[in-house]
Design an enzyme around this catalytic site. Structure first.
Site, PDB file in Angstrom:
ATOM      1  N   ASP A  20       0.695  -1.609  -0.039  1.00 11.77           N
ATOM      2  CA  ASP A  20      -0.206   0.108  -0.248  1.00 11.77           C
ATOM      3  C   ASP A  20       0.675   1.237   0.076  1.00 11.77           C
ATOM      4  OD1 ASP A  20      -1.802   1.935   0.456  1.00 11.77           O
ATOM      5  OD2 ASP A  20      -2.091   0.886   1.975  1.00 11.77           O
ATOM      6  N   HIS A 135      -5.211  12.095  13.628  1.00 15.12           N
ATOM      7  CA  HIS A 135      -6.802  11.972  13.037  1.00 15.12           C
ATOM      8  C   HIS A 135      -7.865  10.392  12.999  1.00 15.12           C
ATOM      9  CE1 HIS A 135      -4.021  13.673  10.052  1.00 15.12           C
ATOM     10  NE2 HIS A 135      -3.095  13.263  10.416  1.00 15.12           N
ATOM     11  N   HIS A 174      -0.178  17.716   9.324  1.00 19.94           N
ATOM     12  CA  HIS A 174      -1.662  17.649   8.601  1.00 19.94           C
ATOM     13  C   HIS A 174      -2.529  17.686   9.732  1.00 19.94           C
ATOM     14  CE1 HIS A 174       0.870  13.962   6.948  1.00 19.94           C
ATOM     15  NE2 HIS A 174       0.282  14.694   5.904  1.00 19.94           N
ATOM     16  N   ASP A 265       6.644  15.814  10.870  1.00 17.49           N
ATOM     17  CA  ASP A 265       6.455  15.705   9.302  1.00 17.49           C
ATOM     18  C   ASP A 265       6.378  17.097   8.591  1.00 17.49           C
ATOM     19  OD1 ASP A 265       3.656  16.068  10.240  1.00 17.49           O
ATOM     20  OD2 ASP A 265       2.999  14.228   9.189  1.00 17.49           O
ATOM     21  N   TYR A 305       7.870  11.397   9.315  1.00 17.75           N
ATOM     22  CA  TYR A 305       8.783  10.221   8.022  1.00 17.75           C
ATOM     23  C   TYR A 305      10.055  10.187   7.256  1.00 17.75           C
ATOM     24  CZ  TYR A 305       3.681   9.826   9.528  1.00 17.75           C
ATOM     25  OH  TYR A 305       2.713   9.699  10.094  1.00 17.75           O
TER      26      TYR A 305
END
Ligand code: SS9
Ligand code: ZN
Length: 627
Positions: A20, A135, A174, A265, A305
């Site tokens: 994925d 999230h 994010h 990130d 990441y």
């Protein structure tokens, strides 16, 4: 007071089991490299090791639905095909037979951290966890997240410790929509997030992430979204948002606890964020939050990441939590046009909720406003993706030196610079000795009680001919020494009486009755960061309108500059401040000014006018784009 480090290797024991491309970046190594870096740099050994625990069902149900919890509970018994199918219910997330266990530990790690901070075992701390949390929603996993670690921690702190106001700072790149939804109608939790947005084209592509989503019902004004509409944001852009949006509102909100969704990130080199802020900015962001809520700060890992950038950023965050001075800031040329547009939009959207923003430039609330494409190109190229390894810094062994009369007890955590016999010359020679030690980095900071602040300042300038000195004067004095106006000093003078007109770019008089924290955040900090002094000289004379807690906050904030080299001069009449000043200089958390320190309308107006006048010389003061 100490810094907790919460970690357990068990959280490295799950991974993506199928192909994925959206999920390959979320690996066990994220945690191992971060922890190894903390061990290698000696930072881990300086922390209070704190075990994780498994969160209970009741803990998880503080935020999630029973149905969702029961569904996740079944995943350890699923076959690979079942797991793949279960995963398809959600977006950009994967399941593994051991992820439920790890997710319970991740929540439990955040709760252990809250326990350690709230019981006073430590001042602050960081939890290194996987899976991340911000999230995940009431009934849904999302973006690598299973349970909402930080949202649960906020509810838990409120329930178990009767904490009233919680500030959640989400500096991950994010949008933590899960956190936003958990508190959107709740005025007791202020949620701040900046995020890559690109006019809703970047994941999770929600309308709810834009600047005009401010919360609902009673919670209106308690959600602050800062969308980044371009990639390549830099240190200046992040710092500008802290100075002009987050910090003023945070002081007005006056949290009892600060939680950080600490995703990295948002740092340079990250494949998701594609931003250009360097890891050392996190030392500053952490430092700037460390005196809110009496120092009670819990940072919980979210994303990040690029393993190099992630582990460096984690180290710099923990370094600040431990009280080490942040490294000198790098390339603060001022925010880019796109960032300014975002800042202007957020400030305008929030002006009716926060008195510190009530004079923000009004923008039409139409949704075309963010759609106006900013000028200038995104500033990322491959060449920009190299950044220097953070310097291995060694904080000076001795922290705070004091030049005070023999009859005054040396404050805790300080050491006295010995005086000579001759009383007349002793203060000056001791002061000279102190300045010398600061310059040689033998001590971090210092404090002197003097009979004539103005003469003492002149004396310090005389001993620092080659240094850039930021002089911050607090109180009503006409007799500032003839200041060098060659750019070797930048003087900012806070007074309640009208002062001289600014003589040049390097003399800035600030006349305010109240609203001093607002001025400290949105005027003094941007100026100071951009000036980047070698030494901060903070002086206090009688007749000041700054109360003790505001003063302590100022002392705390300024220690983010000049590698922590702050020299405080206190005029004899202000003797009572020696103790509180010494306490802040030696790293104790500053007391909170309290929620009532909202500035008056004239003050904010005066401040905005002053800022506007200075923006041509000092770009970090800008809060609006060219439109
Ligand atoms: C990969 C898309 C991944 C999800 C990111 C979740 C980050 C959580 N190109 N999108 S911090
Ligand atoms: Zn993220």
């Amino acid at each position: 007071m100490g810094t907790a480090l919460v970690f357990d290797e068990e959280m490295t024991r799950y991974k993506l089991l199928w192909f994925d491309p959206a999920c390959v970046i979320e690996t066990p190594e994220r945690l191992t490299v971060s922890h190894e870096a903390l061990v290698r740099t000696g930072l881990a050994a300086r922390c209070v090791p704190t075990p994780v625990r498994e969160a209970s069902d009741d803990d998880i149900l503080l935020v999630h639905s029973k149905e969702y919890l029961e569904a996740v509970k079944k995943t350890p018994y699923m076959t690979l095909d079942d797991l793949k199918e279960f995963t398809l219910n959600y977006g950009d997330v994967y399941f593994h037979p051991n992820i439920y266990h790890c997710a319970k530990l991740a929540v439990g790690a955040a709760l252990q951290l809250v326990d350690a901070v709230m019981t006073g075992k430590v001042r602050n701390g960081m939890a290194l966890v996987r899976p991340p949390g911000h999230h995940s929603m009431r009934s849904a996993a999302s973006g690598f997240c299973v349970f909402n670690n930080v949202a649960i921690a906020a509810k838990y702190a409120q329930q178990k410790y009767a904490v009233q106001r919680v500030l959640i700072v989400d500096w991950d790149i994010h949008h933590g929509q899960g956190v936003q939804y958990a508190f959107e109608d709740d005025p007791s939790v202020l949620y701040f997030s900046w995020h890559r947005y690109e006019h809703q084209e970047f994941w999770p592509k929600l309308r709810d992430s834009d600047y005009d989503c401010v919360g609902k019902d009673k919670g209106a004004g308690f959600t602050i979204n800062v969308p980044w509409n371009k990639i390549g944001m830099q240190n200046s852009d992040y710092l500008a948002v802290f100075c002009h949006v987050l910090l003023p509102v945070a002081y007005e909100f006056c949290p009892d606890l600060v939680l950080v969704c600490a995703g990295f990130d948002s740092a340079i080199g990250d494949p998701e964020g594609e931003m250009c802020a360097t890891p050392d900015i996190f030392a500053h962001l952490t430092h700037l939050l460390m005196n809110l809520a009496g120092g009670k700060l819990c940072a919980v890992l979210e994303g990040g990441y690029n393993l190099t950038s992630l582990s460096q950023s984690v180290c710099l965050t923990v370094q600040s939590l431990l009280g080490d001075p942040p490294p000198r800031p790098t390339d603060l040329q001022g925010p880019c046009q796109s960032a300014l547009e975002s800042i202007q939009c957020v400030r305008s959207a929030h002006r009716k909720y926060w008195s510190c923003l009530q004079h923000a430039v009004q923008r039409p609330p139409s949704d075309v406003s963010t759609k106006l494409e900013a000028h200038g190109e995104a500033r990322v190229s491959k060449a920009d993706l190299v950044w220097p390894q953070p310097a291995r810094h060694l904080p000076p062994a001795l922290c705070t030196a004091a030049v005070i009369p023999e009859d005054l007890l040396c404050p805790l955590g300080c050491f006295r610079i010995p005086r000579e016999q001759d009383v007349a010359v002793s203060t000056w020679s001791s002061l000279a000795a102190l300045v010398g030690r600061l310059q040689r980095n033998e001590i971090r900071n210092g404090l002197a009680l003097v009979s004539d602040v103005s003469m003492a300042m002149a004396h310090v300038f005389g001993h620092t001919p080659k240094q850039r000195v930021l002089a911050v004067c607090v109180g009503d004095t006409e007799a500032l020494p003839g200041l060098p106006e060659d750019g070797k000093t930048l003087t900012v003078h806070f007074s309640k009486e009208a002062l001289d007109k600014p003589r040049c770019k390097y003399y800035i008089p600030v006349c305010l009755k109240k609203g001093l924290m607002q001025a400290a955040c949105s005027l003094l900090l941007p100026l100071s960061y951009q000036y980047d002094p070698d030494l901060v000289l903070l002086t206090r004379v009688p007749g000041s309108h700054m109360d003790q807690s505001e003063w302590q906050q100022l002392v705390g904030l300024l220690q983010g500059l000049a590698g922590g080299h702050v020299l405080v001069l206190i005029q004899e009449g202000e003797k009572a401040l020696v103790g509180p000043t010494a306490s802040s200089l030696s790293g104790s958390p500053a007391s909170s000014p309290g929620p009532l320190s909202a500035p008056g309308a004239e003050d904010i107006e005066a401040l905005e006018r002053l800022k506007y006048r200075l923006t041509t010389d000092w770009k970090l003061l800008q809060t609006s784009g060219e439109c």
